[in-house]
Design an enzyme around this catalytic site. Structure first.
Site, PDB file in Angstrom:
ATOM      1  N   LYS A  14      35.007  39.888  55.274  1.00 37.96           N
ATOM      2  CA  LYS A  14      35.853  40.933  56.172  1.00 37.96           C
ATOM      3  C   LYS A  14      35.299  42.016  55.490  1.00 37.96           C
ATOM      4  O   LYS A  14      34.149  43.074  56.365  1.00 37.96           O
ATOM      5  CB  LYS A  14      37.198  40.809  56.513  1.00 37.96           C
ATOM      6  CG  LYS A  14      38.107  40.968  55.532  1.00 37.96           C
ATOM      7  CD  LYS A  14      39.181  40.435  56.205  1.00 37.96           C
ATOM      8  CE  LYS A  14      40.518  40.343  55.541  1.00 37.96           C
ATOM      9  NZ  LYS A  14      40.135  39.095  54.744  1.00 37.96           N
ATOM     10  N   ARG A  89      47.926  43.804  60.232  1.00 34.86           N
ATOM     11  CA  ARG A  89      48.626  43.224  59.442  1.00 34.86           C
ATOM     12  C   ARG A  89      49.557  42.293  59.695  1.00 34.86           C
ATOM     13  O   ARG A  89      49.218  40.938  60.080  1.00 34.86           O
ATOM     14  CB  ARG A  89      48.345  42.381  57.836  1.00 34.86           C
ATOM     15  CG  ARG A  89      47.252  43.562  57.230  1.00 34.86           C
ATOM     16  CD  ARG A  89      48.123  43.128  55.610  1.00 34.86           C
ATOM     17  NE  ARG A  89      46.749  44.061  54.156  1.00 34.86           N
ATOM     18  CZ  ARG A  89      46.391  43.043  53.541  1.00 34.86           C
ATOM     19  NH1 ARG A  89      45.999  41.778  54.142  1.00 34.86           N
ATOM     20  NH2 ARG A  89      45.184  43.763  53.422  1.00 34.86           N
ATOM     21  N   ARG A 133      34.263  32.676  42.235  1.00 30.94           N
ATOM     22  CA  ARG A 133      34.460  34.268  41.657  1.00 30.94           C
ATOM     23  C   ARG A 133      35.664  33.804  40.638  1.00 30.94           C
ATOM     24  O   ARG A 133      34.926  34.646  39.782  1.00 30.94           O
ATOM     25  CB  ARG A 133      35.920  34.909  42.965  1.00 30.94           C
ATOM     26  CG  ARG A 133      35.170  35.479  43.996  1.00 30.94           C
ATOM     27  CD  ARG A 133      36.014  36.202  45.163  1.00 30.94           C
ATOM     28  NE  ARG A 133      37.512  35.585  44.798  1.00 30.94           N
ATOM     29  CZ  ARG A 133      38.124  36.874  45.213  1.00 30.94           C
ATOM     30  NH1 ARG A 133      38.032  37.611  46.119  1.00 30.94           N
ATOM     31  NH2 ARG A 133      39.373  36.196  45.770  1.00 30.94           N
ATOM     32  N   ARG A 135      38.196  34.004  39.024  1.00 29.23           N
ATOM     33  CA  ARG A 135      39.522  34.756  39.413  1.00 29.23           C
ATOM     34  C   ARG A 135      40.364  34.009  38.562  1.00 29.23           C
ATOM     35  O   ARG A 135      40.696  32.462  38.990  1.00 29.23           O
ATOM     36  CB  ARG A 135      39.658  35.887  39.755  1.00 29.23           C
ATOM     37  CG  ARG A 135      38.624  36.857  40.426  1.00 29.23           C
ATOM     38  CD  ARG A 135      39.553  37.813  41.127  1.00 29.23           C
ATOM     39  NE  ARG A 135      37.904  38.301  41.556  1.00 29.23           N
ATOM     40  CZ  ARG A 135      38.025  38.852  43.206  1.00 29.23           C
ATOM     41  NH1 ARG A 135      39.302  39.249  43.561  1.00 29.23           N
ATOM     42  NH2 ARG A 135      36.837  40.343  43.375  1.00 29.23           N
ATOM     43  N   ARG A 146      47.758  30.990  50.070  1.00 22.20           N
ATOM     44  CA  ARG A 146      47.284  31.897  50.499  1.00 22.20           C
ATOM     45  C   ARG A 146      46.387  31.898  52.185  1.00 22.20           C
ATOM     46  O   ARG A 146      47.092  32.941  52.917  1.00 22.20           O
ATOM     47  CB  ARG A 146      46.196  33.083  49.479  1.00 22.20           C
ATOM     48  CG  ARG A 146      46.949  33.711  48.640  1.00 22.20           C
ATOM     49  CD  ARG A 146      46.032  34.142  47.771  1.00 22.20           C
ATOM     50  NE  ARG A 146      45.132  34.377  47.714  1.00 22.20           N
ATOM     51  CZ  ARG A 146      44.006  35.440  47.424  1.00 22.20           C
ATOM     52  NH1 ARG A 146      43.563  34.077  46.279  1.00 22.20           N
ATOM     53  NH2 ARG A 146      42.751  35.579  48.040  1.00 22.20           N
TER      54      ARG A 146
END
Length: 191
Positions: A14, A89, A133, A135, A146
């Site tokens: 997004k 949100r 990624r 991370r 999540r």
């Protein structure tokens, strides 16, 4: 006039898409995280209030975020459209934003004066994207958690926008350019 809210789970793209679409239509890409950081850094009245909450480890209240977003949307460069990323949100934020936004201006009675782009991507693809990624906090179990939290919080929001005929669903499980073109096609239908 392009006025869009971008929704999508972590890893859906997004931020990338919001930025590309904002550049294409020459409207600001407004991230609530950026607004918050900017207000705090500038020590604006709203930023000072927000920092008090943040320093205590508390969430910044919806009303304060809403006031910051409203102030940002009053900026001259947002008068011909905008892309919101990261806000609203929650249904509470969406209802308040809807009330404030729709109660002002010439489009006050139109529930479709802004639309919501919801990027949908299968969970396995999201997990793979986020793991790539590399991370430290991107472990598969954490990512899946999540995603669950995101869906729990966002499903009522999606229903809120569907009921107002503002929701546009985009298949985000494609190359970036394909997704961007799909969004442009949908935006061109509504502008």
């Amino acid at each position: 006039m392009v006025k869009l809210v971008f929704l999508g789970p972590p890893g859906a793209g997004k931020g990338t898409q919001a930025s590309l679409i904002a550049d294409f239509y020459k409207v600001p890409h407004i991230s609530t995280g950026d607004i918050l950081r900017s207000n705090v850094a500038e020590r604006s009245p709203l930023g000072i209030k927000a920092k008090d909450y943040m320093d205590k480890g508390d969430l910044v209240p919806d009303q304060l975020i809403l006031d910051m977003v409203k102030e940002r949307l009053e900026n001259p460069n947002a008068q011909n459209g905008w892309i919101l990323d990261g806000f609203p949100r929650t249904v509470t934020q969406a209802e308040e934003f809807f009330k404030k936004y729709e109660s002002e201006g010439e489009e006050a009675k139109s529930s479709s004066s802004f639309h919501v782009i919801n990027l949908q991507v299968p969970d396995d693809v999201l997990v793979a994207r986020l793991l790539s990624r590399k991370r430290e906090d991107d472990q598969e179990e954490t990512i899946r958690n999540r995603l669950q939290v995101y869906y729990q919080q966002t499903q009522p929001l999606i229903e809120f926008y569907q009921a107002r005929e503002q929701l546009i669903i985009i298949d985000g499980n494609n190359p970036i350019e394909t997704v961007t073109n799909a969004i442009k096609q949908e935006v061109d239908k509504i502008t």
